[in-house]
Design an enzyme around this catalytic site. Structure first.
Site, PDB file in Angstrom:
ATOM      1  N   ASP A 223       0.787  -1.366  -0.010  1.00  0.00           N
ATOM      2  CA  ASP A 223      -0.055   0.013  -0.035  1.00  0.00           C
ATOM      3  C   ASP A 223       0.896   1.221   0.012  1.00  0.00           C
ATOM      4  O   ASP A 223       2.134   1.116  -0.387  1.00  0.00           O
ATOM      5  CB  ASP A 223      -0.774   0.085   1.052  1.00  0.00           C
ATOM      6  CG  ASP A 223      -2.149   0.464   0.904  1.00  0.00           C
ATOM      7  OD1 ASP A 223      -2.446   1.798   0.958  1.00  0.00           O
ATOM      8  OD2 ASP A 223      -3.194  -0.230   0.573  1.00  0.00           O
TER       9      ASP A 223
ATOM     10  N   HIS B  98      -3.760   6.403   2.881  1.00  0.00           N
ATOM     11  CA  HIS B  98      -4.510   5.120   2.601  1.00  0.00           C
ATOM     12  C   HIS B  98      -4.119   4.004   3.164  1.00  0.00           C
ATOM     13  O   HIS B  98      -4.860   3.010   3.805  1.00  0.00           O
ATOM     14  CB  HIS B  98      -4.530   5.076   0.908  1.00  0.00           C
ATOM     15  CG  HIS B  98      -5.225   3.810   0.399  1.00  0.00           C
ATOM     16  ND1 HIS B  98      -4.880   2.640   0.322  1.00  0.00           N
ATOM     17  CD2 HIS B  98      -6.464   3.918  -0.556  1.00  0.00           C
ATOM     18  CE1 HIS B  98      -5.637   1.861  -0.350  1.00  0.00           C
ATOM     19  NE2 HIS B  98      -6.750   2.620  -1.095  1.00  0.00           N
TER      20      HIS B  98
ATOM     21  N   SER C 248     -11.107  -0.522  -1.465  1.00  0.00           N
ATOM     22  CA  SER C 248      -9.959  -0.483  -0.613  1.00  0.00           C
ATOM     23  C   SER C 248     -10.152  -0.928   0.859  1.00  0.00           C
ATOM     24  O   SER C 248      -9.324  -1.158   1.609  1.00  0.00           O
ATOM     25  CB  SER C 248      -9.090   0.758  -0.858  1.00  0.00           C
ATOM     26  OG  SER C 248      -8.496   0.999  -1.882  1.00  0.00           O
TER      27      SER C 248
END
Length: 1458
Positions: free
Chosen positions: A820, A888, A1229
C-alpha cells in the site's frame, strides 16, 4: 448564395469564392490535364545526398528551361517547385531520394479587446513585458514569422517605439519593391519577403498587404499598443497584440489569386534559415480537399520547422459547424479553433410599444430611434414569380418592390444556406428601410453591413417579433445603430463557423487542439481599403473581422511569450504548456513538470466525468517540493455501457492557490475495446501557472520500465546469474543494473528498456513474459461491530465464540503484509502495549528511510516490518521512507489489524470503539505506492520480499484490468504467494456499477466487493418555519457551524440557470451554469444524473457562487466521503426531492434549514451494494470474453468506514477544524482489509489451513440477507446477484466453523493455466511445485474451467440443447470438540425458473476429519436458451453447518462477440 464559407466583408466573400474556385479548378486541372506547377519534396535538408540529388534533377531537367523552376528548397528541407507535365511528374517521382511529387495546391485564408478578455479569463496577472531575468540586449525577444497576405508597415500597430535592437540571431532580409522600401522594415517588422508565382500580376510582387488579412493577423499576435482604436467608433479601446515585444517577419505567400503551396513551402524554407521562433499560418486547404500529409505543403513545412525547434500554429478552418471539417491536423501543428469574447456588437430592434429585441450586427444607418417604420415579413412581400421559401429568405429577386419600399423586412435563413448580407442587398435594392435577419448560427457573430440598417436575431428573439407582427394591425419598428457591449456573457463559446473535429487523418488525435478568440476581433488593416470605408469618411486604420484566422495569432502570441520567457524550451514544451495529445487504452500516465518558480506547491485534481463513465485519477494530489520536479499521475477510464452512440467529453483539472490547468477527455465509439483518445488542453497563458504537461507519447511505444518475469524461483543461486547473463546480452547495454530483482518467491527483474530490447528479452530462453511496468491505482468503524452483530443474529449456535470479549481474541500470532502507501506508526491503532515478542518466523526488516530524520520511523511489536520501493518516477529522498503521506495505507492497516481504541470519532460523529478485525495480528507494511500511484515493478518486489519475510496474509487494495494474467503484477505475485501458503486478499475495484468491471479476479486470490453497514449519517432538512415546518430525511457529513434557528431561502438549480446555459446542466448544478446573483445566500437543490464523485464538484460550485448549502436528490449515492464536510450538503431520496420541489413551487418565499449531522446505528437497511463497487462476471481477453469464474468472491463493508489516518494532515481537515486522527473513507480498498482481518484470524485458529480452505470458509458461510431479513440489494434497490456480491456478505464467526471446505489445490490452478491457453513450457517455468506426472489435458477446452474445485460455479455458453455438468470435491474440517467428524450432509438446490439443476449424490457421508467426497452437478433447461443470466445456489447441510455455493449460468458470450 449557398455553400460559401463565412467571412465578414463583401470583399472577403468575393475573395473566398475566388480562392475556393481556384483551389478546385487548378488542382483538379493539374491532376486531370497534367500540365502545371508541381512540388517535388525530397526530405531533410541535413542530408547531403538529398541536396545533391535535387541539384542533379534540376540541372538535368531544367538546364534550358530555367524559367520553369518556381522555387527551390534547401534550408529546412530539400526539393523544388517547377512547371511539369504529368509524365515528367511521374518520372521524377521514381527518382532516388524523391519522397513525393504533387500538384501545387492553392490554399484559402481562414478568415482588441480579445487580449483583455483573455487576461480576465486567466485570473492571473499577465505581464506582456520582458521577464525580469531578461537582459537588456533584447535576448528575450522572440520572432514571429507570419505566412499571409503581407503587411501594411505604416500602421501604428507596427511602430517600433521603445524597442531594442534587432536580435543578433536574425538572419533574414527585408525585400524591396516599388511600394515597399527597406525603410519600411524597422525594429518591429524586422523581415519581409514575397514570393513570385508565374501567373501573378507583377503588382503583387511586394510584401505590402493589399488585402488586409496579413496586417490584421500580425497585429493580433504582436502589434504594439494603440490607444483609442476603433472601427468608426465601434469596439473602441486599446488595440494590442498578445506579444507586443515580439518581432515580426512577414512572408507574403497569398495574393487575391490564392496562397500557392509552392510559395508556402518556400516561406517555410526561408523562415527556418532566417531564425524565427514561432510561425503563424491563418490559411489552409478547404476541408473537402482531404489532402494527405505527404502532399500537404503546410504539413511538410511545419514538420521540418518543428524539427528545427520552431513552433508552428495554424488555424483550424471556417467550415463549421459540420464535423470532420478541421484542417491543418498534422500532430506537430498546433491547430486553433475560434471562440467568442465577452464583447458584443449589438444592433437592437425596437418594436411598437418600445419592446426591445436584442440583435447583432455592425452598421451605421441613419434612421430614427423610434419605431416609426412599417414592419413586414419577407413572405408577405413575395414577388409574384418567386417561391415562398426564397421570399422568406429575401433571396435576390424574390421581393416585390411596391410591398417593400419604405419598410423594414424580416428575412429568415430558411435552410441554413442563406446569408444576411444577401438579404440586406435584396431589401436595399427594393427600397426597404432596414433588414432583420433570423439566424441562430450567425447571431453570435457581428458582421459588417455598411450604412444600411441590418441586424441578426435568433429564432427565440424572432418569435417575439412574429408574435407582435401577427397580433398588430399596423406593426412598426426601427433598427438601432450598433453599440459595443462589454462584459457580455456567456463567453467564451465556440464560434459556429469554426471547423470541427475529428481529424480526417485519424481520430486517434483530437483536433482542433485549442480555441482562442476569433469573433469580432479589432486589429490593424490596410490604410487605403475603400471597401470597408463609410461614405464621406476616410478609410479606417482598423477593422473588425472574424474567423479562425483571428484565433491562430492569439495562440501564436502565447507561444511567443512562452519562448521569450523560456528561450531554451523546445516546441514540445511550449506546445505542452498550451495543449498536449496522447493515446491511451484503459489507462493513461501523464507527467507534469513544476515550472512556476515557487518551489513547493500542492495541486489537487477535480474531474468532470461524462454520464456513464468512471474516471479515477491516481494520485488525487501532486505535491511538488521544488522547481523542475516531475511528477506522474494516472487516469483510468471505465464505462457502464458496452458502446457509445456518440463521442463524449469530460475534463480533469489540477489546481492550487495560484491557478489551474484543464485537460479534456474524449472517449470514442467502442468502450469495451477501450480505444479512446485522451487529450490535455491547456488554457492560454498557462505558462504563467505552475505546471507543464510533457512526455505525452503512449507509454507502450517508447522506452520505459519493463518487467521481465522468469517464473518460479530456483532452489540454487542460478537465478541471479541468469539475470546478469540476460542483462549483459542486451545490445550495447551490458552491465546495466536492474531496478528490482525478484529471487525469493519467483524469478525475474525490472529494468529500463527500449521497446526493441523488451521484444528481444521476450524471446530469450527462460523468459515467461515481458510487459511494461504500469502504474496501478489504489481502490480508495462501526463496520466490525456491524459484522459481529450480524454474526450474532444469524449464527447463535457458535455460543463458544459469543462468550469471547468482542474481537480481541489472541489465539496465535499471524502476520498481515500490506502492499500500500505506507503507514503512520505513531497512530494509536498501532500501539504495541501488552503484545508478545515478535514471532520467530519473521525474517523481514524495518527500513528507516533516507529522510532528514530517518530515526523518526520506528517499528515495534505491532508494526514488525516496513519496506519501501522507489520507481523510476520517485527518486526524491523525501519519498524514500515507509511512512505514509497519503493516509490510504494507514487507514487500510488499521481496519484489518488495528488495536482497540475507545471513544474514537470523526469530529464527534460515528463515535464508539474502533478496532481492527484481527487486533492481535502483526503488521508488515510494503510501501509500493506513492502520490503517483503503485508501480507494477514495486508491487512485484513487495510480493517477493513478503514471501521471504514470512507473512501469512497479503492485503492489496489496488488493481487493473489485465489483458493477460502473465502481464499483471498482482496476478503473478499472488500466484507465487499462494503457492507458498500465503492467502492473498484483493479489492475488486471501484469501477461499478458497470458490468464486467471486476479486477483482481485470478482464481488464487480472494476478490472483495464493497457493501454498506447499518450506520447512517443523518443530515435532515427542515422546510419552512414555525408550526408549519416539515422535516425531510437526508444523509450527509458536515461539520460546519450551523445555526438551527436560521433559515435560508431555498431554490432549485434550474431556477438559477444562466440565460445561455443548458437547463439539464443547471438542474444538475454543473459548473458555470448558474447565476451567482440568484444562488448567493441560498440553499440550492440539485439533481444528480451523473455519479456520486460529482457531488463534490456540485457542492464546490454552489459554494463558489455564495450558496449556503446544497441538497442533492439521488437514491444511489451511499458514499459520503467525497463531500467537503465544511460545507452544508445533504442527500435526499427522489420521493423526498418531490416533496421539497412541491414546497418550493407552492410557497412564495420558501425557506429551509439543513440540520447538523448525527450518526445513528441499527437504523439503515444493511448491507447493500454501492454503485462504485465493481461488478462481475470476470471476462478475460484470452477467452473472447466468455464467462469464466464467478467474481467477485465476497462482499465486505466499504462505505463510510472510520479508521486511522495521518497525524497532522491539514489536507484532511475541514475548514476551521484541527487535523483529524481518524478519517471516513469509502471504496473496495476498505472492504479488502475487512476480509484480510478475518483471513488472519482463521490462519491463527487453523495454522495448517491452505489459502483455498480459508477462502472457501469465508465464501460458503456468507449471508445474502439484510439486518431485516430481506435479500441484499444494489444501490438501485434491485436484488443483488453473485455478479454484485459473489457468495454474499462476509460474516465474522461463520468462517471459523465452516464444516466443509472446497480445497482448490495446485493442480486446479495449473489446469486453469492450461485452459487459459498457456503452454506447458510457460507453466513449468511458472511453478517448481508441479505434481509428478502433471500435463495439460490434450483435449482441454476453456469451458473446462468450470471444473476447477472453486467454491462457486459458473457455466458459460449454455444453450439448452445439451446438459452441462461440473464436479466439486468437499473436505471435512469439522471440530472434534463438538464430535461432528462423522456426519451426513444433504443437499438443497435453489434454481431459477427454466433451469433444471440436479446433484448426484444427494447425500455425503463423512466419517472422519480430512475426508474428501465429490459430487456432480448437472445443468439442463426446459427451454431452448436462457433469456438472461440465471443465478442460484447449492447448499449442503448437516443440521449444524450450512455450506453454500452460488452458481451463475449464461447462455451467451459478451455482446461484443455477437
Amino acid at each position: 448564395m449557398k455553400g460559401l464559407t463565412f467571412f465578414f466583408t463583401p470583399f472577403f466573400s468575393l475573395l473566398l469564392c475566388l480562392l475556393c474556385l481556384t483551389f478546385k479548378t487548378e488542382t483538379e486541372a493539374a491532376l486531370r490535364n497534367g500540365d502545371g506547377v508541381y512540388i517535388v519534396y525530397m526530405g531533410s535538408a541535413s542530408s547531403a545526398a538529398n541536396a545533391y540529388r535535387a541539384q542533379i534533377l534540376i540541372n538535368t531537367m531544367f538546364k534550358r528551361r530555367g524559367s520553369d523552376i518556381v522555387h527551390t528548397y534547401k534550408h529546412g528541407f530539400t526539393g523544388f517547385a517547377a512547371r511539369l507535365t504529368a509524365e515528367e511528374a511521374k518520372e521524377i517521382a521514381k527518382k532516388p531520394g524523391v519522397v513525393s511529387v504533387f500538384p501545387d495546391p492553392n490554399y484559402q485564408l481562414h478568415t482588441t479587446h480579445s487580449w483583455d478578455f483573455l487576461k480576465y479569463q486567466t485570473a492571473v496577472k499577465i505581464d506582456s513585458g520582458p521577464p525580469s531575468s531578461a537582459s537588456s540586449d533584447g535576448s528575450y525577444d522572440s520572432i514571429i514569422g507570419v505566412l499571409d497576405t503581407g503587411i501594411w508597415p505604416e500602421s501604428e500597430s507596427f511602430n517600433d517605439k521603445d524597442m531594442g535592437p534587432i536580435p543578433s540571431r536574425w538572419k533574414g532580409t527585408c525585400m524591396e519593391a516599388k511600394d515597399f522600401n527597406s525603410s519600411n522594415c524597422n525594429r518591429k517588422i524586422i523581415g519581409a519577403r514575397f514570393y513570385k508565382n508565374p501567373d501573378d500580376d507583377s503588382e503583387y510582387f511586394t510584401t505590402r498587404d493589399v488585402i488586409g488579412h496579413g496586417s490584421h493577423v500580425s497585429s493580433t499576435a504582436a502589434g504594439s499598443a494603440v490607444e483609442n482604436a476603433s472601427y468608426y467608433g465601434v469596439a473602441s479601446g486599446t488595440a494590442k497584440g498578445g506579444s507586443p515585444n515580439a518581432r515580426i517577419a512577414m512572408y507574403k505567400v497569398c495574393n487575391p489569386g490564392g496562397c500557392t503551396g509552392s510559395s508556402i513551402l518556400a516561406a517555410f524554407d526561408d523562415a527556418i534559415a532566417d531564425g524565427v521562433d514561432v510561425l503563424s499560418l491563418s490559411l489552409g486547404a478547404p476541408s473537402y480537399a482531404r489532402i494527405e500529409l505527404h502532399t500537404d505543403p503546410i504539413a511538410i513545412g511545419a514538420f521540418h520547422a518543428v524539427e528545427q525547434g520552431i513552433v508552428v500554429v495554424c488555424s483550424a478552418g471556417n467550415d463549421g459547424p459540420d464535423g470532420g471539417t478541421v484542417v491543418n491536423t498534422a500532430p506537430w501543428i498546433m491547430t486553433v479553433a475560434a471562440n467568442t469574447i465577452d464583447r458584443d456588437l449589438e444592433s437592437d430592434v425596437v418594436l411598437g410599444g418600445n419592446k426591445v429585441i436584442k440583435g447583432e450586427g455592425i452598421h451605421f444607418g441613419n434612421v430614427s430611434k423610434s419605431p416609426v417604420y412599417p414592419l413586414i415579413h419577407g413572405k408577405s412581400a413575395k414577388d409574384a414569380d418567386a417561391s415562398e421559401g426564397t421570399a422568406r429568405a429575401c433571396e435576390s429577386g424574390s421581393l416585390d418592390q411596391e410591398k417593400v419600399k419604405g419598410k423594414i423586412v424580416i428575412c429568415e435563413n430558411v435552410d441554413g444556406s442563406y446569408y444576411a448580407s444577401n438579404a440586406r442587398d435584396e431589401v436595399k435594392s427594393k427600397g426597404g428601410i432596414g433588414c432583420i435577419f433570423v439566424d441562430d448560427k450567425t447571431r453570435a457573430v457581428a458582421s459588417y453591413y455598411g450604412s444600411f440598417p441590418t441586424t441578426v436575431v435568433d429564432s427565440k428573439e424572432a418569435a417575439e417579433i412574429f408574435s407582435y407582427l401577427n397580433s398588430t394591425k399596423d406593426p412598426v419598428a426601427t433598427i438601432l445603430p450598433t453599440v459595443t457591449v462589454e462584459k457580455f456573457t456567456p463567453a467564451p463559446s465556440t464560434a459556429y463557423f469554426s471547423s470541427r473535429g475529428p481529424s480526417s487523418l485519424t481520430r486517434s488525435i483530437l483536433k482542433p487542439d485549442i480555441t482562442a478568440p476569433g469573433v469580432a476581433i479589432l486589429a490593424a488593416w490596410t490604410g487605403k481599403d475603400s471597401s470597408i470605408s463609410l461614405e464621406g469618411k476616410p478609410p479606417s486604420q482598423f477593422n473588425v473581422i472574424s474567423g479562425t484566422s483571428m484565433a491562430a495569432p492569439h495562440a501564436t502570441a502565447v507561444a511567443s511569450l512562452i519562448k521569450s520567457q523560456h528561450p531554451t524550451w523546445g516546441p514540445s514544451a511550449i506546445r505542452s504548456a498550451i495543449m498536449t495529445t496522447g493515446n491511451e487504452n484503459k489507462t493513461v500516465n501523464r507527467t507534469v513538470t513544476n515550472v512556476g518558480g515557487d518551489g513547493v506547491a500542492v495541486y489537487t485534481v477535480s474531474v468532470e466525468t461524462p454520464p456513464g463513465f468512471n474516471i479515477q485519477v491516481t494520485p488525487e494530489k501532486l505535491q511538488f517540493t521544488k522547481d523542475g520536479e516531475k511528477l506522474t499521475y494516472q487516469v483510468i477510464v471505465s464505462a457502464a455501457a458496452a458502446s457509445l452512440k456518440k463521442d463524449v467529453f469530460g475534463a480533469l483539472t489540477w489546481s492550487n492557490a495560484n491557478g489551474n490547468i484543464t485537460q479534456e477527455l474524449e472517449a470514442f465509439l467502442k468502450l469495451r475495446a477501450m480505444t479512446r483518445c485522451f487529450t490535455v488542453t491547456f488554457l492560454l497563458f498557462t505558462f504563467l501557472l505552475l505546471s507543464v504537461i510533457q512526455n505525452c507519447e503512449s507509454e507502450a511505444s517508447k522506452s520505459g520500465d519493463y518487467i521481465i518475469y522468469m517464473g518460479a524461483a530456483s532452489s540454487d543461486s542460478s537465478t541471479g546469474n541468469d539475470h546478469v547473463e540476460l542483462m549483459s546480452s542486451m545490445l550495447k547495454r551490458s552491465g546495466k543494473t536492474p531496478r528490482h530483482r525478484y529471487k525469493h518467491g519467483f524469478s525475474g527483474f525490472a529494468a529500463y528498456l527500449s521497446e526493441d530490447e523488451a521484444s528481444l528479452m521476450a524471446k530469450q530462453p527462460g523468459v515467461v513474459s515481458v510487459f511494461p511496468d504500469q502504474m496501478i491505482p489504489l481502490h480508495t468503524t462501526r463496520s466490525w461491530d456491524f459484522l459481529v452483530q450480524e454474526s450474532y443474529q444469524r449464527e447463535a449456535y457458535f455460543t463458544e465464540m459469543n462468550n469471547q470479549p468482542e474481537l480481541d481474541v489472541a489465539v496465535g500470532d499471524t502476520i498481515i503484509g500490506f502492499i500500500d502507501s505506507g503507514i503512520w506508526p505513531e497512530s494509536q491503532s498501532f500501539d504495541d502495549r501488552h503484545m508478545s515478542p515478535v514471532p520467530e518466523k519473521w525474517k523481514g526488516t524495518c527500513m528507516r528511510g533516507k529522510k532528514t530524520n530517518p530515526g523518526s520511523f520506528r517499528c515495534n511489536k505491532k508494526i514488525i516490518g516496513a519496506r519501501y520501493y522507489n520507481s523510476s518516477f520517485l527518486l526524491d529522498p523525501d519519498y524514500e521512507t515507509p511512512r505514509d503521506y497519503m493516509g490510504h495505507g494507514t487507514h487500510v492497516a488499521s481496519i484489518a489489524a488495528g488495536r482497540i481504541i475507545s471513544d474514537a470519532s470523526y469530529y464527534g460523529m460515528a463515535g464508539g470503539t474502533m478496532r481492527g478485525g484481527s487486533p492481535t495480528s502483526r503488521i508488515a507494511m510494503y510501501r509500493a505506492c506513492s502520490i503517483l500511484g503503485c508501480r507494477g515493478s514495486s508491487i512485484l518486489a513487495a510480493f517477493d520480499d513478503a514471501i521471504a519475510d514470512g507473512v501469512d496474509v497479503i492485503s492489496i487494495s489496488m488493481g487493473l484490468w489485465p489483458d493477460n494474467l502473465l502481464e499483471d503484477p498482482i496476478s503473478i505475485g499472488s500466484f507465487h504467494a499462494v503457492e507458498r501458503g500465503i492467502t492473498v486478499v484483493c479489492a475488486a475495484g471501484n469501477f461499478g456499477p458497470a458490468s464486467q468491471s471486476v479486477v483482481n479476479a485470478a482464481p488464487w486470490m480472494i476478490t472483495v466487493a464493497a457493501s454498506t453497514i447499518d450506520r447512517g449519517f443523518e443530515s435532515n432538512v427542515l422546510l419552512g418555519g414555525g408550526n408549519k415546518s416539515r422535516l425531510i430525511q437526508g444523509v450527509g457529513i458536515n461539520v460546519a457551524n450551523i445555526d438551527t434557528t436560521q433559515a435560508n431561502q431555498i431554490i432549485h438549480g434550474r431556477s438559477a440557470k444562466k440565460i445561455d446555459a443548458n437547463e439539464e446542466a443547471a438542474r444538475n448544478c454543473a459548473p458555470d451554469t448558474m447565476n451567482r446573483t440568484i444562488v448567493e445566500g441560498k440553499i440550492v437543490v440539485c439533481d444528480n444524473d451523473v455519479g456520486q464523485q460529482v457531488i463534490q464538484w456540485k457542492s464546490e460550485e454552489v459554494k463558489r457562487l455564495g450558496g449556503t448549502g446544497m441538497i442533492i436528490v439521488d437514491d444511489k449515492s451511499m458514499d459520503l466521503s467525497y463531500i467537503d464536510p465544511s460545507f452544508l450538503v445533504t442527500i435526499v431520496k427522489p420521493v423526498d426531492g418531490l416533496r421539497i420541489m412541491s414546497y418550493i413551487n407552492s410557497t412564495r418565499e420558501p425557506i429551509a434549514t439543513i440540520m447538523p449531522t448525527r450518526s445513528r446505528t441499527g437504523h439503515d437497511l444493511a448491507p447493500s451494494i454501492p454503485s462504485f463497487s465493481s461488478r462481475g462476471p470476470y471476462l478475460p481477453e484470452a477467452f473472447s470474453r466468455d464467462l469464466l469464474l464467478l467474481q467477485p468472491d465476497i462482499a465486505a463493508p466499504g462505505v463510510n468506514i472510520l479508521a486511522s489516518w495521518l497525524i497532522g494532515d491539514l489536507n484532511a481537515a475541514p475548514q476551521g477544524k484541527p487535523p483529524p486522527l481518524v478519517n471516513i473513507e469509502s471504496g473496495t480498498s476498505m472492504s479488502c482489509p475487512h476480509v484480510s482481518g478475518i483471513a488472519a484470524r482463521l490462519k491463527s485458529e487453523n495454522p495448517y489451513w491452505t489459502p483455498a480452505a480459508i477462502r472457501s470458509a469465508i465464501m460458503t458461510t456468507a449471508v445474502q440477507t439484510t439486518n431485516t431479513g430481506s435479500h441484499i440489494t444494489t444501490e438501485t434497490g434491485d436484488k443483488a446477484t453473485p455478479y454484485d456480491f459473489g457468495a454474499g456478505q462476509v460474516t465474522v464467526f461463520g468462517p471459523s466453523s465452516p464444516g466443509l471446505v472446497y480445497e482448490t489445490d495446485q493442480t486446479d490452478y495449473l489446469r486453469f493455466l492450461c485452459y487459459y491457453g498457456f503452454t506447458s513450457y510457460q507453466i513449468r517455468r511458472m511453478s517448481n511445485r508441479i505434481p509428478q506426472g502433471f500435463a495439460c489435458p490434450e483435449q482441454s477446452d476453456k469451458e473446462d474451467i468450470s471444473n476447477i474445485n472453486y467454491p462457486s460455479i459458473s457455466i458459460s455458453n449454455f444453450n439448452g440443447e445439451e446438459s452441462r455438468s461440473v464436479i466439486r470435491t468437499l473436505t471435512n474440517v469439522a471440530s472434534r470438540l463438538i464430535g461432528d467428524e462423522d456426519t451426513v450432509y444433504t443437499v438443497s438446490i435453489d434454481a431459477p425458473k427454466g433451469l433444471q439443476v440436479s446433484v448426484t449424490p444427494r447425500r455425503l457421508h463423512f466419517r472422519r476429519i480430512g475426508d474428501k467426497l465429490s459430487y456432480q452437478v448437472m445443468f439442463s433447461s426446459s427451454t431452448y436458451t436462457l433469456q438472461e443470466d440465471a443465478f442460484g445456489s447449492i447448499t449442503w447441510s448437516n443440521g449444524m453447518y450450512r455450506v453454500r455455493s452460488p452458481f451463475a449460468v449464461t447462455s451467451k458470450a459478451d455482446d461484443s462477440d455477437q
